[in-house]
Design a protein around this motif. Sequence first.
Motif, PDB file in Angstrom:
ATOM      1  N   LYS A  45       0.797  -1.222   0.000  1.00 56.53           N
ATOM      2  CA  LYS A  45       0.000   0.000   0.000  1.00 56.53           C
ATOM      3  C   LYS A  45       0.833   1.277   0.000  1.00 56.53           C
ATOM      4  O   LYS A  45       0.295   2.356  -0.287  1.00 56.53           O
ATOM      5  N   LEU A  46       2.114   1.160   0.327  1.00 54.31           N
ATOM      6  CA  LEU A  46       2.994   2.334   0.322  1.00 54.31           C
ATOM      7  C   LEU A  46       4.206   2.037  -0.559  1.00 54.31           C
ATOM      8  O   LEU A  46       5.253   1.609  -0.075  1.00 54.31           O
ATOM      9  N   PRO A  47       4.084   2.244  -1.879  1.00 55.91           N
ATOM     10  CA  PRO A  47       5.178   1.918  -2.805  1.00 55.91           C
ATOM     11  C   PRO A  47       6.484   2.644  -2.510  1.00 55.91           C
ATOM     12  O   PRO A  47       7.542   2.197  -2.949  1.00 55.91           O
ATOM     13  N   ARG A  48       6.407   3.745  -1.781  1.00 57.79           N
ATOM     14  CA  ARG A  48       7.644   4.459  -1.451  1.00 57.79           C
ATOM     15  C   ARG A  48       8.537   3.632  -0.522  1.00 57.79           C
ATOM     16  O   ARG A  48       9.747   3.844  -0.447  1.00 57.79           O
ATOM     17  N   ILE A  49       7.959   2.666   0.158  1.00 62.69           N
ATOM     18  CA  ILE A  49       8.739   1.825   1.064  1.00 62.69           C
ATOM     19  C   ILE A  49       9.480   0.767   0.255  1.00 62.69           C
ATOM     20  O   ILE A  49       8.869  -0.040  -0.444  1.00 62.69           O
ATOM     21  N   ASP A  50      10.791   0.786   0.355  1.00 62.92           N
ATOM     22  CA  ASP A  50      11.615  -0.210  -0.320  1.00 62.92           C
ATOM     23  C   ASP A  50      11.689  -1.489   0.509  1.00 62.92           C
ATOM     24  O   ASP A  50      11.567  -2.598  -0.001  1.00 62.92           O
ATOM     25  N   SER A  51      11.910  -1.349   1.815  1.00 58.30           N
ATOM     26  CA  SER A  51      11.942  -2.495   2.718  1.00 58.30           C
ATOM     27  C   SER A  51      11.516  -2.050   4.105  1.00 58.30           C
ATOM     28  O   SER A  51      11.603  -0.863   4.445  1.00 58.30           O
ATOM     29  N   VAL A  52      11.046  -3.006   4.894  1.00 57.96           N
ATOM     30  CA  VAL A  52      10.631  -2.694   6.260  1.00 57.96           C
ATOM     31  C   VAL A  52      10.842  -3.923   7.132  1.00 57.96           C
ATOM     32  O   VAL A  52      10.548  -5.036   6.714  1.00 57.96           O
ATOM     33  N   ASP A  53      11.393  -3.699   8.309  1.00 57.67           N
ATOM     34  CA  ASP A  53      11.559  -4.767   9.300  1.00 57.67           C
ATOM     35  C   ASP A  53      10.565  -4.514  10.433  1.00 57.67           C
ATOM     36  O   ASP A  53      10.575  -3.446  11.054  1.00 57.67           O
ATOM     37  N   VAL A  54       9.707  -5.501  10.668  1.00 61.30           N
ATOM     38  CA  VAL A  54       8.719  -5.412  11.743  1.00 61.30           C
ATOM     39  C   VAL A  54       9.222  -6.284  12.882  1.00 61.30           C
ATOM     40  O   VAL A  54       9.370  -7.496  12.728  1.00 61.30           O
ATOM     41  N   GLU A  55       9.495  -5.668  14.026  1.00 67.05           N
ATOM     42  CA  GLU A  55      10.109  -6.385  15.134  1.00 67.05           C
ATOM     43  C   GLU A  55       9.288  -6.235  16.409  1.00 67.05           C
ATOM     44  O   GLU A  55       8.720  -5.169  16.678  1.00 67.05           O
ATOM     45  N   ARG A  56       9.252  -7.308  17.182  1.00 64.37           N
ATOM     46  CA  ARG A  56       8.636  -7.242  18.513  1.00 64.37           C
ATOM     47  C   ARG A  56       9.627  -6.582  19.472  1.00 64.37           C
ATOM     48  O   ARG A  56      10.792  -6.956  19.516  1.00 64.37           O
ATOM     49  N   SER A  57       9.149  -5.611  20.224  1.00 62.62           N
ATOM     50  CA  SER A  57       9.976  -4.927  21.207  1.00 62.62           C
ATOM     51  C   SER A  57       9.376  -5.210  22.583  1.00 62.62           C
ATOM     52  O   SER A  57       8.441  -4.537  23.029  1.00 62.62           O
ATOM     53  N   TRP A  58       9.916  -6.238  23.230  1.00 63.09           N
ATOM     54  CA  TRP A  58       9.364  -6.666  24.516  1.00 63.09           C
ATOM     55  C   TRP A  58       9.573  -5.580  25.575  1.00 63.09           C
ATOM     56  O   TRP A  58      10.574  -4.883  25.545  1.00 63.09           O
ATOM     57  N   PRO A  59       8.609  -5.380  26.459  1.00 66.42           N
ATOM     58  CA  PRO A  59       7.462  -6.274  26.692  1.00 66.42           C
ATOM     59  C   PRO A  59       6.174  -5.885  25.989  1.00 66.42           C
ATOM     60  O   PRO A  59       5.225  -6.659  25.968  1.00 66.42           O
ATOM     61  N   ASN A  60       6.101  -4.679  25.376  1.00 66.76           N
ATOM     62  CA  ASN A  60       4.784  -4.260  24.892  1.00 66.76           C
ATOM     63  C   ASN A  60       4.827  -3.375  23.646  1.00 66.76           C
ATOM     64  O   ASN A  60       3.936  -2.549  23.452  1.00 66.76           O
ATOM     65  N   GLY A  61       5.834  -3.525  22.799  1.00 62.39           N
ATOM     66  CA  GLY A  61       5.926  -2.654  21.633  1.00 62.39           C
ATOM     67  C   GLY A  61       6.189  -3.383  20.332  1.00 62.39           C
ATOM     68  O   GLY A  61       6.639  -4.526  20.311  1.00 62.39           O
ATOM     69  N   ILE A  62       5.889  -2.698  19.228  1.00 57.43           N
ATOM     70  CA  ILE A  62       6.218  -3.167  17.876  1.00 57.43           C
ATOM     71  C   ILE A  62       7.053  -2.076  17.214  1.00 57.43           C
ATOM     72  O   ILE A  62       6.695  -0.891  17.242  1.00 57.43           O
ATOM     73  N   GLY A  63       8.189  -2.468  16.627  1.00 57.60           N
ATOM     74  CA  GLY A  63       9.051  -1.522  15.933  1.00 57.60           C
ATOM     75  C   GLY A  63       8.961  -1.682  14.431  1.00 57.60           C
ATOM     76  O   GLY A  63       8.993  -2.800  13.914  1.00 57.60           O
TER      77      GLY A  63
END
Length: 265
Positions: free
Chosen positions: A107-125
């Motif tokens: 949905k966002l073609p400007r994004i070349d790559s993205v890393d979705v990471e769990r950030s314990w204890p309660n976050g998403i990066g």
Amino acid sequence: MAGPTTAERGAVRTESESGRPRSGRSPDRRFRLPGRRFLLLLSSVIVLCAGGIWLLYGSAWLRVEQVRTSGLEVLKPADVEAVAGVPITEPLISVDTEAIERRLRQKLPRIDSVDVERSWPNGIGLKVTERKPALLIEKGAKFIEVDAQGVRFATVEKAPKGVPLLELTVDQSPGVGRFGTTRLISEAVRVRDELPGKVAEDTRVLKVRSYDSISLELSGGRTVMWGSGEDGGAKARALTALMKAVPKAAHFDVSAPTAPSVSGS
């Protein structure tokens, strides 16, 4: 000496056939019931596993409460996070990070790559790498941004500073049917990547008439006939040498890098 009596011999034979030792002890059992220590250990393991599962999925401690976005230059964090659709208050362990990545890239073609990471204890990066424009295609009063892979990824109203304009004048060229517009754009990007540093900075327009006819318009009214995208390294070296030898020349031709030429002054 008298031997054993018949009764004694019968008693010995009966004892041997029964398989019991003469001492009268019972044989060791092959299967024994678990001991108390083992049962306590097993109970502890079960309790720990159940507690771990509850902690990950049922407790309020390890649930998504915030999203952190980094690496943005043009996109806004709020827009990225809206598309990501991270499920707030859901267990952190159950978040589908791959699905979030797919949504962002689709949905966002400007994004070349993205890393979705769990950030314990309660976050998403969300670590985002945006595409950067290598060339621009003018479309009416707007500009289409083309990245280093030849991907047309965004349309903007204002041309980014320092990005050359790509002019495709290939409507009547036989090369279009053979190579296609996409291939010719890729060749233009290839030429852009091969330009010497100072020439790349001075390039204002990159013109493509056919696969074998690519030229540059530089600042100060200078032009360069580059030819095809092949032998880019040799052409770059030849152009650098010509500009040093004849710095006031107006036109440079390196389409044949073994026999470059200049004209005008």
